[in-house]
Design a protein around this motif. Sequence first.
Motif, short mmCIF file in Angstrom:
data_model
loop_
_atom_site.label_atom_id
_atom_site.label_comp_id
_atom_site.label_asym_id
_atom_site.label_seq_id
_atom_site.Cartn_x
_atom_site.Cartn_y
_atom_site.Cartn_z
N ASP A 267 -6.15 -5.83 -6.46
CA ASP A 267 -6.55 -4.46 -6.81
C ASP A 267 -5.34 -3.70 -7.35
OD1 ASP A 267 -7.45 -1.85 -7.00
OD2 ASP A 267 -8.38 -1.83 -5.03
N PRO A 268 -5.30 -3.40 -8.65
CA PRO A 268 -4.13 -2.74 -9.24
C PRO A 268 -3.88 -1.33 -8.68
CG PRO A 268 -5.92 -2.85 -10.82
CD PRO A 268 -6.34 -3.66 -9.62
N ARG A 269 -4.87 -0.70 -8.07
CA ARG A 269 -4.68 0.64 -7.51
C ARG A 269 -3.80 0.63 -6.27
NH1 ARG A 269 -10.03 2.72 -5.88
NH2 ARG A 269 -10.23 0.55 -5.28
N THR A 270 -3.67 -0.51 -5.59
CA THR A 270 -2.88 -0.58 -4.38
C THR A 270 -1.42 -0.93 -4.63
OG1 THR A 270 -3.46 -2.89 -3.97
CG2 THR A 270 -4.88 -1.23 -2.97
N PHE B 3 0.85 -1.20 0.00
CA PHE B 3 0.00 0.00 0.00
C PHE B 3 0.89 1.25 0.00
CE2 PHE B 3 -2.50 -3.41 1.77
CZ PHE B 3 -3.72 -3.26 1.13
N PRO B 4 1.58 1.50 -1.09
CA PRO B 4 2.58 2.58 -1.14
C PRO B 4 2.01 3.99 -0.95
CG PRO B 4 2.20 1.69 -3.32
CD PRO B 4 1.49 0.78 -2.36
N ARG B 5 0.72 4.18 -1.16
CA ARG B 5 0.13 5.50 -0.96
C ARG B 5 0.26 5.97 0.49
NH1 ARG B 5 -4.27 7.06 -4.27
NH2 ARG B 5 -4.17 8.95 -3.03
N PRO C 22 -9.45 10.80 4.13
CA PRO C 22 -9.71 12.09 3.47
C PRO C 22 -8.44 12.88 3.14
CG PRO C 22 -10.79 11.99 5.63
CD PRO C 22 -10.10 10.70 5.42
N ALA C 23 -7.47 12.90 4.02
CA ALA C 23 -6.25 13.68 3.77
C ALA C 23 -5.44 13.12 2.60
CB ALA C 23 -5.40 13.75 5.03
N LEU C 24 -5.64 11.84 2.31
CA LEU C 24 -4.92 11.20 1.22
C LEU C 24 -5.80 11.02 -0.02
CD1 LEU C 24 -3.18 8.45 3.36
CD2 LEU C 24 -2.17 10.59 2.55
N GLU C 25 -7.07 11.39 0.12
CA GLU C 25 -8.06 11.19 -0.94
C GLU C 25 -8.02 9.75 -1.43
OE1 GLU C 25 -7.56 14.20 -3.92
OE2 GLU C 25 -8.13 15.79 -2.54
N LEU C 26 -8.02 8.82 -0.47
CA LEU C 26 -7.88 7.40 -0.76
C LEU C 26 -9.09 6.64 -0.23
CD1 LEU C 26 -6.14 5.08 -1.83
CD2 LEU C 26 -4.98 5.06 0.38
N ASP C 27 -9.74 5.94 -1.13
CA ASP C 27 -10.93 5.14 -0.83
C ASP C 27 -10.58 3.69 -1.16
OD1 ASP C 27 -13.41 3.86 -0.87
OD2 ASP C 27 -14.30 5.20 -2.33
N LEU C 28 -10.66 2.81 -0.15
CA LEU C 28 -10.32 1.40 -0.36
C LEU C 28 -11.45 0.49 0.08
CD1 LEU C 28 -6.65 1.17 0.98
CD2 LEU C 28 -7.39 1.19 -1.40
#
Length: 85
Positions: free
Chosen positions: A77-80, A35-37, A60-66
Amino acid sequence: MPSICFSCAAVTSINQHGFWLQFGGEELYLPFVEFPRFEDATVAQICRVECLSATRLYWPALELDLALESIRNPMADPRTRRGND
């Protein structure tokens, strides 16, 4: 219309390799390599997690929805994966 939070999410521990997340009765580990984000996020950014539903979490601070399923199985999940930021 506001969403209903079906369960509470909380970060319980952070170290140099990742963090533990408590969601309902389940404890999940999110390693930074998968989870590099989160790797360069601050402690405050990681700890501020909101539950959007019984199956989705939002930072919210990372604008990340998982989706919980992508946390349980990050390679599906390719987004992760690294390199897809």
